[in-house]
Design a protein around this motif. Sequence first.
Motif, PDB file in Angstrom:
ATOM      1  N   LEU A   1       0.860  -1.185   0.000  1.00  0.00           N
ATOM      2  CA  LEU A   1       0.000   0.000   0.000  1.00  0.00           C
ATOM      3  C   LEU A   1       0.893   1.230   0.000  1.00  0.00           C
ATOM      4  CD1 LEU A   1      -2.733  -0.944   2.640  1.00  0.00           C
ATOM      5  CD2 LEU A   1      -2.902  -1.060   0.153  1.00  0.00           C
ATOM      6  N   SER A   2       0.505   2.252  -0.754  1.00  0.00           N
ATOM      7  CA  SER A   2       1.258   3.502  -0.806  1.00  0.00           C
ATOM      8  C   SER A   2       0.989   4.331   0.448  1.00  0.00           C
ATOM      9  CB  SER A   2       0.860   4.307  -2.047  1.00  0.00           C
ATOM     10  OG  SER A   2      -0.469   4.789  -1.899  1.00  0.00           O
TER      11      SER A   2
ATOM     12  N   VAL B   1      -4.734  -9.300  -4.480  1.00  0.00           N
ATOM     13  CA  VAL B   1      -4.944  -8.033  -5.183  1.00  0.00           C
ATOM     14  C   VAL B   1      -5.860  -7.096  -4.418  1.00  0.00           C
ATOM     15  CG1 VAL B   1      -4.396  -8.967  -7.467  1.00  0.00           C
ATOM     16  CG2 VAL B   1      -6.769  -9.022  -6.654  1.00  0.00           C
ATOM     17  N   VAL B   2      -6.733  -7.656  -3.561  1.00  0.00           N
ATOM     18  CA  VAL B   2      -7.667  -6.867  -2.759  1.00  0.00           C
ATOM     19  C   VAL B   2      -7.732  -7.484  -1.371  1.00  0.00           C
ATOM     20  CG1 VAL B   2     -10.121  -6.275  -2.432  1.00  0.00           C
ATOM     21  CG2 VAL B   2      -9.105  -6.085  -4.689  1.00  0.00           C
TER      22      VAL B   2
ATOM     23  N   TYR C   1      -1.088  -1.751  -4.264  1.00  0.00           N
ATOM     24  CA  TYR C   1      -0.634  -0.585  -5.025  1.00  0.00           C
ATOM     25  C   TYR C   1      -0.292  -0.939  -6.473  1.00  0.00           C
ATOM     26  CZ  TYR C   1       2.218   3.337  -6.520  1.00  0.00           C
ATOM     27  OH  TYR C   1       2.741   4.396  -7.220  1.00  0.00           O
ATOM     28  N   HIS C   2       0.340  -2.096  -6.684  1.00  0.00           N
ATOM     29  CA  HIS C   2       0.763  -2.499  -8.029  1.00  0.00           C
ATOM     30  C   HIS C   2      -0.404  -2.972  -8.899  1.00  0.00           C
ATOM     31  CE1 HIS C   2       4.870  -2.041  -6.750  1.00  0.00           C
ATOM     32  NE2 HIS C   2       4.638  -2.829  -5.725  1.00  0.00           N
ATOM     33  N   GLU C   3      -1.578  -3.131  -8.281  1.00  0.00           N
ATOM     34  CA  GLU C   3      -2.756  -3.621  -9.004  1.00  0.00           C
ATOM     35  C   GLU C   3      -3.817  -2.531  -9.204  1.00  0.00           C
ATOM     36  OE1 GLU C   3      -2.429  -6.475 -10.328  1.00  0.00           O
ATOM     37  OE2 GLU C   3      -0.763  -7.239  -9.126  1.00  0.00           O
ATOM     38  N   LEU C   4      -3.521  -1.299  -8.761  1.00  0.00           N
ATOM     39  CA  LEU C   4      -4.486  -0.203  -8.905  1.00  0.00           C
ATOM     40  C   LEU C   4      -4.808   0.053 -10.376  1.00  0.00           C
ATOM     41  CD1 LEU C   4      -3.110   2.342  -6.274  1.00  0.00           C
ATOM     42  CD2 LEU C   4      -5.235   1.028  -6.132  1.00  0.00           C
ATOM     43  N   GLY C   5      -6.067   0.404 -10.635  1.00  0.00           N
ATOM     44  CA  GLY C   5      -6.491   0.745 -11.990  1.00  0.00           C
ATOM     45  C   GLY C   5      -6.820  -0.451 -12.866  1.00  0.00           C
TER      46      GLY C   5
ATOM     47  N   LYS D   1     -13.314  -2.618  -7.944  1.00  0.00           N
ATOM     48  CA  LYS D   1     -14.676  -2.653  -8.495  1.00  0.00           C
ATOM     49  C   LYS D   1     -15.218  -4.082  -8.467  1.00  0.00           C
ATOM     50  CE  LYS D   1     -13.738   1.229 -11.517  1.00  0.00           C
ATOM     51  NZ  LYS D   1     -13.445   1.673 -12.878  1.00  0.00           N
ATOM     52  N   ALA D   2     -14.382  -5.034  -8.872  1.00  0.00           N
ATOM     53  CA  ALA D   2     -14.807  -6.438  -8.881  1.00  0.00           C
ATOM     54  C   ALA D   2     -15.159  -6.904  -7.466  1.00  0.00           C
ATOM     55  CB  ALA D   2     -13.712  -7.320  -9.472  1.00  0.00           C
ATOM     56  N   ALA D   3     -14.385  -6.482  -6.487  1.00  0.00           N
ATOM     57  CA  ALA D   3     -14.672  -6.863  -5.098  1.00  0.00           C
ATOM     58  C   ALA D   3     -16.022  -6.309  -4.666  1.00  0.00           C
ATOM     59  CB  ALA D   3     -13.568  -6.370  -4.169  1.00  0.00           C
TER      60      ALA D   3
END
Length: 159
Positions: free
Chosen positions: A19-20, A55-56, A85-89, A94-96
Amino acid sequence: MELIHFQETYASLVDAYVLSEEQLRFTAHPSKSIPLCKAEPNRHAILGVENDRLVVYFALHEQEGVQPYSDNPRAILLRTLSTDYHELGKGYGKAALQQLPEFVQYQFPHINEIVLAVNIANEFARKLYVKYGYKDTGRRVIGSKGMLIVMSYPLEVRV
Protein backbone atom coordinates in the motif's frame (compact mmCIF):
# COMPACT_ATOMS: atom_id res chain seq x y z
CA MET A 1 -10.70 -12.67 -8.91
CA GLU A 2 -11.98 -14.90 -6.13
CA LEU A 3 -12.99 -13.75 -2.64
CA ILE A 4 -11.82 -16.17 0.06
CA HIS A 5 -11.42 -16.25 3.84
CA PHE A 6 -7.85 -15.76 5.08
CA GLN A 7 -5.96 -18.88 6.08
CA GLU A 8 -2.34 -19.12 7.27
CA THR A 9 -1.36 -20.71 3.96
CA TYR A 10 -1.92 -17.24 2.41
CA ALA A 11 0.40 -15.40 4.83
CA SER A 12 3.13 -14.99 2.19
CA LEU A 13 0.62 -13.23 -0.10
CA VAL A 14 -0.10 -10.73 2.70
CA ASP A 15 3.64 -10.12 3.19
CA ALA A 16 3.95 -9.18 -0.50
CA TYR A 17 0.94 -6.81 -0.42
CA VAL A 18 1.91 -3.16 -0.93
CA LEU A 19 0.00 0.00 0.00
CA SER A 20 1.26 3.50 -0.81
CA GLU A 21 1.53 6.27 1.78
CA GLU A 22 -1.56 7.85 0.20
CA GLN A 23 -3.52 4.61 0.62
CA LEU A 24 -2.35 4.33 4.23
CA ARG A 25 -3.92 7.75 4.93
CA PHE A 26 -7.31 6.05 4.76
CA THR A 27 -6.81 2.35 5.49
CA ALA A 28 -4.62 -0.14 7.31
CA HIS A 29 -2.33 -2.78 5.83
CA PRO A 30 -3.73 -6.32 6.02
CA SER A 31 -0.86 -7.23 8.36
CA LYS A 32 -2.46 -4.88 10.94
CA SER A 33 -6.03 -6.11 10.32
CA ILE A 34 -5.52 -9.88 10.19
CA PRO A 35 -4.32 -10.22 13.82
CA LEU A 36 -7.49 -8.41 14.95
CA CYS A 37 -9.54 -10.85 12.87
CA LYS A 38 -7.77 -13.79 14.50
CA ALA A 39 -8.39 -12.37 17.99
CA GLU A 40 -12.06 -11.48 17.47
CA PRO A 41 -14.45 -14.19 16.22
CA ASN A 42 -16.81 -11.61 14.70
CA ARG A 43 -14.10 -10.17 12.41
CA HIS A 44 -13.36 -11.95 9.17
CA ALA A 45 -10.30 -11.31 6.97
CA ILE A 46 -11.20 -11.61 3.28
CA LEU A 47 -8.72 -11.87 0.43
CA GLY A 48 -9.30 -11.07 -3.23
CA VAL A 49 -6.95 -13.45 -5.03
CA GLU A 50 -6.13 -13.47 -8.73
CA ASN A 51 -3.56 -15.90 -10.20
CA ASP A 52 -2.08 -16.64 -6.76
CA ARG A 53 -1.65 -12.91 -6.00
CA LEU A 54 -3.41 -10.95 -3.28
CA VAL A 55 -4.94 -8.03 -5.18
CA VAL A 56 -7.67 -6.87 -2.76
CA TYR A 57 -8.06 -7.09 1.00
CA PHE A 58 -10.86 -6.23 3.40
CA ALA A 59 -12.37 -7.31 6.68
CA LEU A 60 -16.01 -7.94 7.52
CA HIS A 61 -17.02 -7.20 11.11
CA GLU A 62 -20.26 -8.36 12.68
CA GLN A 63 -22.10 -7.42 15.88
CA GLU A 64 -20.03 -5.05 18.05
CA GLY A 65 -18.04 -3.83 15.03
CA VAL A 66 -21.16 -2.45 13.38
CA GLN A 67 -22.58 -0.70 16.45
CA PRO A 68 -20.94 2.73 15.98
CA TYR A 69 -22.21 2.81 12.39
CA SER A 70 -25.64 1.15 12.42
CA ASP A 71 -28.38 0.15 14.83
CA ASN A 72 -29.18 -2.91 12.69
CA PRO A 73 -28.12 -6.09 14.56
CA ARG A 74 -28.11 -7.96 11.23
CA ALA A 75 -25.66 -5.60 9.49
CA ILE A 76 -22.01 -6.35 8.74
CA LEU A 77 -19.28 -3.70 8.53
CA LEU A 78 -16.92 -3.55 5.56
CA ARG A 79 -13.53 -2.43 6.92
CA THR A 80 -10.09 -1.66 5.52
CA LEU A 81 -10.91 -2.25 1.85
CA SER A 82 -7.79 -1.78 -0.24
CA THR A 83 -6.18 -2.79 -3.52
CA ASP A 84 -2.49 -3.67 -3.75
CA TYR A 85 -0.63 -0.58 -5.02
CA HIS A 86 0.76 -2.50 -8.03
CA GLU A 87 -2.76 -3.62 -9.00
CA LEU A 88 -4.49 -0.20 -8.91
CA GLY A 89 -6.49 0.75 -11.99
CA LYS A 90 -7.07 -2.86 -13.07
CA GLY A 91 -10.65 -3.09 -11.78
CA TYR A 92 -10.02 -5.32 -8.76
CA GLY A 93 -11.63 -2.94 -6.26
CA LYS A 94 -14.68 -2.65 -8.50
CA ALA A 95 -14.81 -6.44 -8.88
CA ALA A 96 -14.67 -6.86 -5.10
CA LEU A 97 -17.57 -4.45 -4.62
CA GLN A 98 -19.56 -6.22 -7.34
CA GLN A 99 -18.97 -9.66 -5.78
CA LEU A 100 -19.41 -8.57 -2.16
CA PRO A 101 -23.24 -8.69 -1.87
CA GLU A 102 -23.46 -12.27 -3.15
CA PHE A 103 -20.41 -13.30 -1.09
CA VAL A 104 -21.98 -11.92 2.10
CA GLN A 105 -25.36 -13.49 1.33
CA TYR A 106 -23.71 -16.89 0.85
CA GLN A 107 -21.15 -16.74 3.68
CA PHE A 108 -23.31 -14.84 6.19
CA PRO A 109 -26.94 -15.69 5.34
CA HIS A 110 -28.25 -13.97 8.49
CA ILE A 111 -26.91 -10.57 7.35
CA ASN A 112 -29.30 -8.15 5.59
CA GLU A 113 -27.13 -5.03 5.23
CA ILE A 114 -23.53 -4.11 4.42
CA VAL A 115 -22.36 -0.94 6.17
CA LEU A 116 -19.13 0.97 5.63
CA ALA A 117 -17.57 4.20 6.82
CA VAL A 118 -15.51 6.19 4.33
CA ASN A 119 -13.28 9.12 5.20
CA ILE A 120 -14.85 12.39 4.09
CA ALA A 121 -11.57 13.30 2.36
CA ASN A 122 -11.52 10.05 0.34
CA GLU A 123 -13.70 11.29 -2.51
CA PHE A 124 -12.50 8.63 -4.96
CA ALA A 125 -13.64 5.78 -2.69
CA ARG A 126 -16.93 7.51 -1.85
CA LYS A 127 -17.80 7.88 -5.55
CA LEU A 128 -16.91 4.24 -6.15
CA TYR A 129 -19.22 3.09 -3.34
CA VAL A 130 -22.07 5.21 -4.71
CA LYS A 131 -21.51 3.74 -8.17
CA TYR A 132 -21.95 0.23 -6.72
CA GLY A 133 -25.16 0.96 -4.85
CA TYR A 134 -24.09 2.23 -1.43
CA LYS A 135 -26.19 5.09 -0.05
CA ASP A 136 -25.17 7.80 2.40
CA THR A 137 -27.13 7.14 5.61
CA GLY A 138 -26.64 10.71 6.85
CA ARG A 139 -24.73 9.36 9.86
CA ARG A 140 -21.27 10.80 10.60
CA VAL A 141 -18.69 9.28 12.92
CA ILE A 142 -15.29 10.54 14.02
CA GLY A 143 -12.66 7.92 13.24
CA SER A 144 -8.95 7.69 13.99
CA LYS A 145 -8.19 9.34 10.63
CA GLY A 146 -10.96 11.97 10.60
CA MET A 147 -14.66 12.37 9.87
CA LEU A 148 -16.35 9.32 8.35
CA ILE A 149 -19.45 9.12 6.16
CA VAL A 150 -21.52 6.03 6.93
CA MET A 151 -22.92 4.26 3.86
CA SER A 152 -25.25 1.30 3.52
CA TYR A 153 -26.12 -1.43 1.01
CA PRO A 154 -29.30 -3.45 1.76
CA LEU A 155 -29.30 -7.18 1.04
CA GLU A 156 -32.11 -9.57 0.28
CA VAL A 157 -32.19 -12.18 3.02
CA ARG A 158 -31.99 -15.83 2.00
CA VAL A 159 -33.92 -18.23 4.17
